[in-house]
Structure formats: structure tokens, C-alpha cells
Design a protein around this motif. Structure first.
Motif, PDB file in Angstrom:
ATOM      1  N   TRP A   1     -11.754   5.234   3.226  1.00 26.66           N
ATOM      2  CA  TRP A   1     -11.591   4.643   4.340  1.00 26.66           C
ATOM      3  C   TRP A   1     -10.039   4.039   4.436  1.00 26.66           C
ATOM      4  O   TRP A   1      -9.497   4.188   5.355  1.00 26.66           O
ATOM      5  CB  TRP A   1     -12.244   3.386   4.301  1.00 26.66           C
ATOM      6  CG  TRP A   1     -12.021   2.467   5.555  1.00 26.66           C
ATOM      7  CD1 TRP A   1     -12.926   2.672   6.695  1.00 26.66           C
ATOM      8  CD2 TRP A   1     -11.370   1.215   5.632  1.00 26.66           C
ATOM      9  NE1 TRP A   1     -12.569   1.239   7.671  1.00 26.66           N
ATOM     10  CE2 TRP A   1     -11.596   0.517   6.928  1.00 26.66           C
ATOM     11  CE3 TRP A   1     -10.206   0.685   4.686  1.00 26.66           C
ATOM     12  CZ2 TRP A   1     -10.608  -0.431   7.265  1.00 26.66           C
ATOM     13  CZ3 TRP A   1      -9.393  -0.398   5.267  1.00 26.66           C
ATOM     14  CH2 TRP A   1      -9.904  -0.782   6.580  1.00 26.66           C
ATOM     15  N   VAL A   2      -9.462   3.732   3.254  1.00 28.92           N
ATOM     16  CA  VAL A   2      -8.125   3.352   3.095  1.00 28.92           C
ATOM     17  C   VAL A   2      -7.218   4.708   3.514  1.00 28.92           C
ATOM     18  O   VAL A   2      -6.114   4.314   4.347  1.00 28.92           O
ATOM     19  CB  VAL A   2      -7.680   2.765   1.855  1.00 28.92           C
ATOM     20  CG1 VAL A   2      -6.296   2.548   1.794  1.00 28.92           C
ATOM     21  CG2 VAL A   2      -8.362   1.255   1.532  1.00 28.92           C
ATOM     22  N   ASN A   3      -7.675   5.709   3.151  1.00 29.41           N
ATOM     23  CA  ASN A   3      -6.652   7.110   3.411  1.00 29.41           C
ATOM     24  C   ASN A   3      -6.781   7.360   5.024  1.00 29.41           C
ATOM     25  O   ASN A   3      -5.747   7.985   5.201  1.00 29.41           O
ATOM     26  CB  ASN A   3      -7.063   8.060   2.400  1.00 29.41           C
ATOM     27  CG  ASN A   3      -6.822   7.812   1.023  1.00 29.41           C
ATOM     28  OD1 ASN A   3      -5.385   7.441   1.013  1.00 29.41           O
ATOM     29  ND2 ASN A   3      -7.327   8.276   0.183  1.00 29.41           N
ATOM     30  N   THR A   4      -7.986   7.272   5.386  1.00 23.85           N
ATOM     31  CA  THR A   4      -8.189   7.584   6.804  1.00 23.85           C
ATOM     32  C   THR A   4      -7.457   6.657   7.834  1.00 23.85           C
ATOM     33  O   THR A   4      -7.002   6.832   8.710  1.00 23.85           O
ATOM     34  CB  THR A   4      -9.718   7.582   7.196  1.00 23.85           C
ATOM     35  OG1 THR A   4     -10.242   8.345   6.298  1.00 23.85           O
ATOM     36  CG2 THR A   4      -9.887   8.057   8.770  1.00 23.85           C
ATOM     37  N   HIS A   5      -7.696   5.340   7.569  1.00 20.61           N
ATOM     38  CA  HIS A   5      -6.966   4.229   8.108  1.00 20.61           C
ATOM     39  C   HIS A   5      -5.782   3.543   7.653  1.00 20.61           C
ATOM     40  O   HIS A   5      -5.653   2.125   7.748  1.00 20.61           O
ATOM     41  CB  HIS A   5      -8.066   3.137   8.629  1.00 20.61           C
ATOM     42  CG  HIS A   5      -9.298   3.673   9.199  1.00 20.61           C
ATOM     43  ND1 HIS A   5      -9.498   3.978  10.349  1.00 20.61           N
ATOM     44  CD2 HIS A   5     -10.576   4.070   8.623  1.00 20.61           C
ATOM     45  CE1 HIS A   5     -10.730   4.635  10.693  1.00 20.61           C
ATOM     46  NE2 HIS A   5     -11.512   4.503   9.455  1.00 20.61           N
ATOM     47  N   LYS A   6      -4.881   4.370   7.155  1.00 18.30           N
ATOM     48  CA  LYS A   6      -3.703   3.790   6.586  1.00 18.30           C
ATOM     49  C   LYS A   6      -2.806   2.704   7.559  1.00 18.30           C
ATOM     50  O   LYS A   6      -2.523   1.598   7.086  1.00 18.30           O
ATOM     51  CB  LYS A   6      -2.563   4.717   6.286  1.00 18.30           C
ATOM     52  CG  LYS A   6      -3.212   5.717   5.114  1.00 18.30           C
ATOM     53  CD  LYS A   6      -2.164   6.833   4.847  1.00 18.30           C
ATOM     54  CE  LYS A   6      -2.903   7.798   3.858  1.00 18.30           C
ATOM     55  NZ  LYS A   6      -2.058   8.711   3.370  1.00 18.30           N
ATOM     56  N   SER A   7      -2.908   3.095   8.647  1.00 18.94           N
ATOM     57  CA  SER A   7      -1.938   2.139   9.629  1.00 18.94           C
ATOM     58  C   SER A   7      -2.631   0.863   9.872  1.00 18.94           C
ATOM     59  O   SER A   7      -2.172  -0.341  10.145  1.00 18.94           O
ATOM     60  CB  SER A   7      -1.555   2.781  10.815  1.00 18.94           C
ATOM     61  OG  SER A   7      -2.764   3.194  11.470  1.00 18.94           O
ATOM     62  N   SER A   8      -4.249   1.077   9.942  1.00 18.09           N
ATOM     63  CA  SER A   8      -5.009  -0.254  10.333  1.00 18.09           C
ATOM     64  C   SER A   8      -5.711  -0.847   8.952  1.00 18.09           C
ATOM     65  O   SER A   8      -6.585  -1.493   9.339  1.00 18.09           O
ATOM     66  CB  SER A   8      -5.840  -0.020  11.527  1.00 18.09           C
ATOM     67  OG  SER A   8      -6.633   0.899  11.013  1.00 18.09           O
ATOM     68  N   ALA A   9      -5.454  -0.479   7.949  1.00 15.93           N
ATOM     69  CA  ALA A   9      -6.116  -0.939   6.701  1.00 15.93           C
ATOM     70  C   ALA A   9      -6.022  -2.375   6.466  1.00 15.93           C
ATOM     71  O   ALA A   9      -4.892  -2.909   6.393  1.00 15.93           O
ATOM     72  CB  ALA A   9      -5.761  -0.269   5.386  1.00 15.93           C
ATOM     73  N   SER A  10      -6.906  -3.168   6.509  1.00 18.99           N
ATOM     74  CA  SER A  10      -7.025  -4.544   6.508  1.00 18.99           C
ATOM     75  C   SER A  10      -7.188  -5.057   4.959  1.00 18.99           C
ATOM     76  O   SER A  10      -8.228  -4.598   4.331  1.00 18.99           O
ATOM     77  CB  SER A  10      -8.163  -5.203   7.100  1.00 18.99           C
ATOM     78  OG  SER A  10      -8.413  -6.539   6.798  1.00 18.99           O
TER      79      SER A  10
ATOM     80  N   GLU B   1     -10.305  -6.794   4.158  1.00 15.17           N
ATOM     81  CA  GLU B   1     -11.577  -5.938   3.769  1.00 15.17           C
ATOM     82  C   GLU B   1     -11.665  -5.339   2.701  1.00 15.17           C
ATOM     83  O   GLU B   1     -12.635  -5.256   2.069  1.00 15.17           O
ATOM     84  CB  GLU B   1     -11.538  -4.917   5.074  1.00 15.17           C
ATOM     85  CG  GLU B   1     -12.100  -5.741   6.489  1.00 15.17           C
ATOM     86  CD  GLU B   1     -12.323  -4.469   7.402  1.00 15.17           C
ATOM     87  OE1 GLU B   1     -13.366  -3.835   7.094  1.00 15.17           O
ATOM     88  OE2 GLU B   1     -11.546  -4.578   8.303  1.00 15.17           O
TER      89      GLU B   1
END
Length: 99
Positions: A70-79, A82
Motif C-alpha cells: 500500500w505504501v509503495n503504491t500510494h507514496k504521494s498520498s500515504a497517510s 494509517e
């Protein structure tokens, strides 16, 4: 010394019996003495608890992989909130393994 009245019959494979024989010879005692002398010195593992611990570790590993994906997929929006909350759940599960 107390009289030993109880006897336990144990079946060994040839390899196990030979290993016990060699160990007792190296220790300079009988096979029975070797077993008796080590009764309180060994750690006995609960196989069911080991299986449960392994299953729990597998679930934790799966959770860590999902978080990393999840973190690698959503690097720019990683909360960060969460991610930290998921890691806290994993930490709690790891703590349960030690009880």
C-alpha cells in the motif's frame, strides 16, 4: 538415593538409539543416567503452541506485506497515521506471541 520403582519404555529408531548410546559413552554413564540427568535441564516445547505461533507470525507477515504494498503504491498520498495504526496492531499481535 531413592529406590527407582517406575520404568518407562521408549521406542527409538536405530539412529536415535545409536545417538543416545554415543552420547552416554561420551558422558561416561549409562543411557538411563543420561536421560535422568537431563530431565530438568531441557526445554520442552509445546508443539500446538508452536503451530499457533507460526500461524500468527504468518498472518503478521501478510499484514506487513499488505502495508508495504500500500505504501509503495500510494507514496504521494500515504497517510502516516494509517500506516502507524496498522503497525500498532501488528505490534500488539507480536506482543501476544510472547505471552
Amino acid at each position: 538415593m531413592k529406590k527407582r520403582e517406575n520404568m518407562l519404555r521408549v521406542r527409538f529408531s536405530e539412529a536415535e538409539f545409536e545417538m543416545l548410546r554415543v552420547l552416554s559413552e561420551k558422558a561416561g554413564c549409562s543411557m538411563s543416567e543420561l536421560v535422568r540427568d537431563h530431565l530438568g535441564k531441557i526445554r520442552v516445547r509445546n508443539k500446538q503452541a508452536d503451530r499457533e505461533r507460526t500461524m500468527m507470525l504468518n498472518r503478521i507477515n501478510a499484514n506487513l506485506n499488505m502495508i508495504a504494498r500500500w505504501v509503495n503504491t500510494h507514496k504521494s498520498s500515504a497517510s502516516a497515521v494509517e500506516v502507524v495504526s496498522h503497525l500498532m496492531v501488528i505490534e500488539r499481535h507480536i506482543g501476544e506471541l510472547n505471552t
